[in-house]
Design a protein around this motif. Structure first.
Motif: not given
Ligand SMILES: *Cc1c(COP(=O)(O)O)cnc(C)c1O
Length: 238
Positions: A86-88, A91, A109, A112
């Motif tokens: 998961i890239q920020s 999200t 993460i 978010r």
């Protein structure tokens, strides 16, 4: 019968046999069909054979596929699980479009995802990914960091912490496979004791893939994530 529905029958039978062998109820084990790199048509075939829960690793691919599947099967409700890194900046769309995330490994993460989870949806179900075999190349929190992470995110309003997930080092040896899964189960029991005060009951162990499903079930898996045994060999080039 289509190849996918035939494969699904075989996998369901193997799941049931692995459960019975250790005195477990197969109904307590969720079969997650991992459809990454496969088409919407493949998902529709699996859905027509009764499959309802699908796992995806790549956000844009997953969103495109969800739309296409919805157009082809408007009357069938599917449950989507995000199981990839998961890239920020991704999200929000994960929080808006999935029921579960299995691959959470950072508090930032989690915060978010919680803030971005739409209020009209139930909390996002969460498994913490653990680097159980301590491989440099693998994602996941280190085992000794996981209890702290669990405590930090336990009260996030948009999330519901359900348990742990791992992708152990590949091994063809049943004994080695079981060892890794046993470590994850024992870590979960330890964390459960540490977070008792938060009123959280961990009920999910996301472990077991096409090559090690039986070992995972023997060690208490409640979600097996099966890709190639259902859909065939993946071709990342396409
Ligand atoms: C791809 C993938 C799977 C499915 O793997 P198979 O070996 O094809 O069953 C399961 N879990 C995760 C996290 C994956 O990335």
């Amino acid at each position: 019968m289509s190849l996918i529905s035939n494969n699904l029958q075989v996998v369901r039978a193997e799941l049931a046999a692995a459960a019975k062998k250790v005195g477990r109820d197969p109904q307590q084990i969720c079969l997650l069909a991992v459809s990454k790199t496969f088409t919407a048509e493949a998902v529709v075939e699996a859905a027509n054979a009764g499959q309802r829960c699908f796992g995806e690793n790549y956000l844009q691919e997953a969103l495109d596929k969800m739309l296409a599947v919805r157009a082809l099967l408007p009357e069938v409700a599917l449950e989507w699980h995000f199981i990839g890194p998961i890239q920020s900046n991704k999200t929000r769309q994960i929080a808006e479009n999935f029921s579960w995330v299995h691959s959470l490994e950072r508090e930032k993460i989690a915060q978010r995802l919680s803030e971005q989870r739409p209020a009209e949806l139930p909390p996002l179900n969460i498994c913490l990914q653990v680097n159980i075999s301590r491989e440099a190349s693998k994602s996941g929190a280190m085992p000794e960091e996981t209890a702290t992470l669990a405590k930090r995110i336990a009260n996030f309003k948009g999330l519901r912490l359900r348990g742990l997930m791992a992708v152990p080092a590949v091994s063809a040896d049943l004994h080695e496979q079981r060892n890794a899964f046993r470590q994850l189960r024992e870590l979960q029991q330890q964390i459960q004791q540490e977070i008792e005060d938060f009123g959280i009951s961990l009920d999910t162990l996301s472990m077991g893939m096409s090559g090690d499903m039986a070992a995972a079930i023997a060690e208490g898996s409640t979600i097996v994530r099966i890709g190639s045994a259902i859909f065939g060999t993946r071709n990342y080039a396409t």
